[in-house]
Design an enzyme around this catalytic site. Sequence first.
Site, PDB file in Angstrom:
ATOM      1  CG  ASP A  60       1.278  29.699   3.776  1.00  0.00           C
ATOM      2  OD1 ASP A  60       1.538  29.408   4.963  1.00  0.00           O
ATOM      3  OD2 ASP A  60       1.965  30.485   3.111  1.00  0.00           O
ATOM      4  CE  LYS A  61       0.361  33.741  10.023  1.00  0.00           C
ATOM      5  NZ  LYS A  61       0.995  35.025   9.644  1.00  0.00           N
ATOM      6  NE  ARG A 112       5.632  37.722   9.747  1.00  0.00           N
ATOM      7  CZ  ARG A 112       5.532  36.545   9.131  1.00  0.00           C
ATOM      8  NH1 ARG A 112       4.342  36.030   8.936  1.00  0.00           N
ATOM      9  NH2 ARG A 112       6.587  35.918   8.702  1.00  0.00           N
ATOM     10  CB  THR A 161       0.194  29.201   9.876  1.00  0.00           C
ATOM     11  OG1 THR A 161       1.267  30.123  10.023  1.00  0.00           O
ATOM     12  CG2 THR A 161      -0.553  29.087  11.190  1.00  0.00           C
ATOM     13  N   GLY A 162       3.005  27.879  10.202  1.00  0.00           N
ATOM     14  CA  GLY A 162       4.105  27.605  11.126  1.00  0.00           C
ATOM     15  C   GLY A 162       4.137  28.552  12.296  1.00  0.00           C
ATOM     16  CG  ASP A 163       3.089  32.598  11.977  1.00  0.00           C
ATOM     17  OD1 ASP A 163       4.296  32.382  11.782  1.00  0.00           O
ATOM     18  OD2 ASP A 163       2.436  33.474  11.395  1.00  0.00           O
ATOM     19  CG  ASP A 194       3.112  32.763  -0.631  1.00  0.00           C
ATOM     20  OD1 ASP A 194       3.013  31.981   0.343  1.00  0.00           O
ATOM     21  OD2 ASP A 194       3.754  33.831  -0.578  1.00  0.00           O
ATOM     22  CG  ASP A 227       2.605  27.155   1.204  1.00  0.00           C
ATOM     23  OD1 ASP A 227       2.488  26.789   2.379  1.00  0.00           O
ATOM     24  OD2 ASP A 227       2.772  28.346   0.861  1.00  0.00           O
TER      25      ASP A 227
END
Length: 1098
Positions: A396-397, A586, A666-668, A736, A740
């Site tokens: 994950d990011k 972001r 990632t969802g980004d 985290d 995830d």
Amino acid sequence: MNRNIMYCKKTATVKTRWLVKPKLLIKYYLLPAYCEFFFFLFSCVPLQNNAIKTSKYNVFTFLPLNLFEQFQRLANAYFVFLLILQLIPQISSLSWFTTVVPLLLVLSMTLAKDLSDDITRHKNDKQVNNRKVELLINGELKSEKWMNVQVGDIVKLENNEFVTADLLLLSSSEPLNLIYIETAELDGTLIKYTISILYISGEVRCEPPNNRLDKFTGTLTVGGETFSLDNERILLRGCTLRNSDWCFGLVVFGGPDTKLMQNSGKSIFKRTSIDHLMNFLVMFIFGFLAFMCTILSIGNGIWEYQEGNSFISFLPRADGANASLSAFLTFWSYVIILNTVVPISLYVSVEILRLGNSYFIDWDRKMYHVKSDTPAQARTTTLNEELGQIKYIFSDKTGTLTQNIMTFNRCSINGKSYGKSSKKKVDFSWNSLADPKFCFHDHKLVEVVKSGSPEVQAFFRLLALCHTVMPEEKTEGELFYQAQSPDEGALVTAARNFGFVFRSRTPETISLVEMGVPTTYELLAVLDFNNVRKRMSVIVRNPEGKLTLYCKGADTIIFERLHPLSSKLMEVTTEHLNEYAGEGLRTLALAYKDLDEDKFEEWKKRHHEASTSLEDREAKLDAIYEEIEKDLLLLGASAVEDKLQDGVPQTIEQLAKADIKIWVLTGDKQETAENIGYSCNMLREEMKEIFIVLELLRTACMCQTVICCRVTPLQKAQVVELVKKHKKAVTLAIGDGANDVSMIKTAHIGVGISGQEGMQAVLSSDFSFAQFRYLQRLLLVHGRWSYLRMCKFLRYFFYKNFTFTFVHFWYGFFCGFSAQTVYDEWFITLYNLVYTALPVIGLSLFDQDVNDRWSFQYPQLYAPGQLNQYFSKMAFARILLHSCYSSLILFFVPWAAMCDTVRDDGKDIADYQSFALLAQTCLLIAVSVQLGLDTYYWTAVNQFFLWGSLSVYFAVTFTMYSNGMYLIFTSSFPFIGTARNSLNQPNMWLTIFLTTILCILPVVAKRFLFIQLKPAINDKAKAVPLPPPRKFPQRRISTRRSGYAFSHARGYGDLVTSGRFLRIPVKTRPALFPHTDTPVADSTPQTYRTIFEEAQSP
């Protein structure tokens, strides 16, 4: 009073009996989804009481059930089969105790472990079930045990008490009937808040028991009016009441029906690649055993046919016996004798090794995070060696590579960009309510705010209104914000410092201080965030009566809903977003819309209908939200920074040098993920091509770096499963947050980071720690050592057992294939259990080919585990050949030395018992010396185990071969005087020395030649002196476009409109390691040079 509520899981037909309790009526119903799922189930299931049971056994079922479970293991069942064979006189060639003693020891150890675990579970169940709680019965409070609480009871809880069952909250001591609960035992988060309903007469209808912790669907009907009930009005078992004096709740689910117990199912059982290989090898060994027994039985048949008649006079045959029958019986006799090729103690020893290596991870101070007082933890003890074989890491990011601590850096308002860094910080002393910790470096933005620019003030007004943050003001002017996510807290804090201070809220209002003027807005609706919407909105009425919708969210989502009047501003804002993305920030887009009163009232009615629907409530709400969130006017965009964790670039570079491929899921947006890739050294400017791979797995696996963007939690798990299925490589997933969990459970190894998003990932993981940088130590040190130790253990274990067994095989050709044993029966019994057990365990727990510094210095040392070089089918074949050679030496050299040999006094020494003693002594010393050659790292424990085992052998041998033991147990100890009469002869010790030298000579010669001609990677590393660590140069941030897709977590909009405040008390506990003058306390990342860098250095 009827407590027996029943519901039938049968299509749409529901059988319900009513339960009448004081003031309330409960009814369970089935949703269509449940009806489809249980379509073929026709049994009616009664509701459970509140007693729980997590134990597996009771007094009567423990022994039979546990033994049944143990005998499902093939090796254990095989030895029971051997025991049965040994009870048949015609084929039994060994005493019963040679099999019973090892089998009982192995079974007893497992029984003791399982018994201890189950006793602990029984104690925990008893403690929980006997807790006391107050029930409201006929208007009086009476104390009752938890186990006796049933559905429909009204329970009173007091501060710091555990929630008894799943409760519908009725009333509390707090203002507005709020309460605060700690849900750490459920989802790992700290404090949540919920609101009660009034204690009134009514009817409750709700879904049947299920395991959805984040969802509850029900309705409350009072006086003909229906209200929706959701998860925020439910107290779940496992929570703790905090900061509230008391509350009352209605039991809706009890005992096994509670959501906590519904989630207590068995975890996914993960097995290592070595486990799968061992199963294959055990099956091969069975086949090999049958092959050897077949050869010996054929030899017996031939010998009986050709030579058997010569011995009939003094070895008469039974009636009907012939060569064929003798061969058949001999086959089973040799199955008993050669059973040691199937190691009964193998699985127990493996579990001991894994447990020991797990403790080493728990005790590693270099993986202890001082700031958060968090040690590393091996939550699973069966996967250690798999850590040394990782090929793919899925990360994950947010919160994993980054700190998930946000700071407001840049913004674009009405086409102008603000926030370019200058050395001098902005002075916010003009704002008495400003946060002193907030830093900003663009003085122009403060001047524009003070000048009264309507666009700029509308921008910060949106940030102060559109959120679900809960304020806390203990003293006048000292505000503390409790935010659902760090980015929300950063945005509200920014608005606070620029003059739009979020001061307080109620379920109906939001109070601000706008440029020093107190202002109260009426909060009419919160259109909450979810994974699909990726935005949130609020509808408020200002003091002048004007209705406005404020919306913030991902730029792609907001831009799709803008009015055409904002098209030019959108183009300029997009350019600014590209600039912010190049800095790795972001972003969120901000927009608003003025509403018509009549249209809003019409929309509000339809919104209420959707919110009280029992079917597809979320989908209906999303559709209602879509209707009003359109034709928005763009205000601008915000940009917050989520900094990388310490040591992330160095860790990723080290892992890449170990040939571990890292994928970021990632969802980004693509641009944000790419820029983070550059920041943490995953992507480098010299890489020729960067592209996004959607479905081309083969192409993706050829890439040095893969970044998957805009992926949902389910898609993360699907990507991991895809690689597992088609690449046959060992995978590790690290994250985290709750989003995830599915990825962590899917991968071979799941690692959880205890970060800002709670403990959900940790609770589902196999290993956990506080910082991403500890991953390099987990893999390059503990993982590599665990893999090396396990492989050494298996190689040595099979070597010593095959060597032991093959001597029996060669002896068969010299004893007429009569299934006579070459060793003393007591030696056969104690060989694996006593004489060779502890030395190999010491080797497998403490051995190191290189120390931890070398492991970091040369990450390439990790490669053999990925390639299965230390233990594989080919390595197993080499073990067979080595054992065959050693057994030939161990049999024929003593045999030749004993032929025509006399003692010093001229008496004959060539008897069976002396030969057996010599052969077993040569064997034990030879395998012990072999273990010494395999040991790279000697400790006091290794020395004690090795020399102690040899001492025990000689002590036991002289004791069992003594006159006293023979006189007491004549039939069990026939080797009277053999030890003292044989081992006092010099030629016996010369034979032992010669066989040992001949056994180890090929091994020593091979290792010498390989080191000189074809050195292994660890040999190369040892040949190079270890230089001091070097510091990595600072990497520049790539100028790549970025964007922010919002967090995956669902928002707290419903809670806000319900009037729930959030209070999180500050908790402290003493540090696990209080010293702060150690490298551990420094928490500096470890950086090292590679073999190739060392070779290039002058």
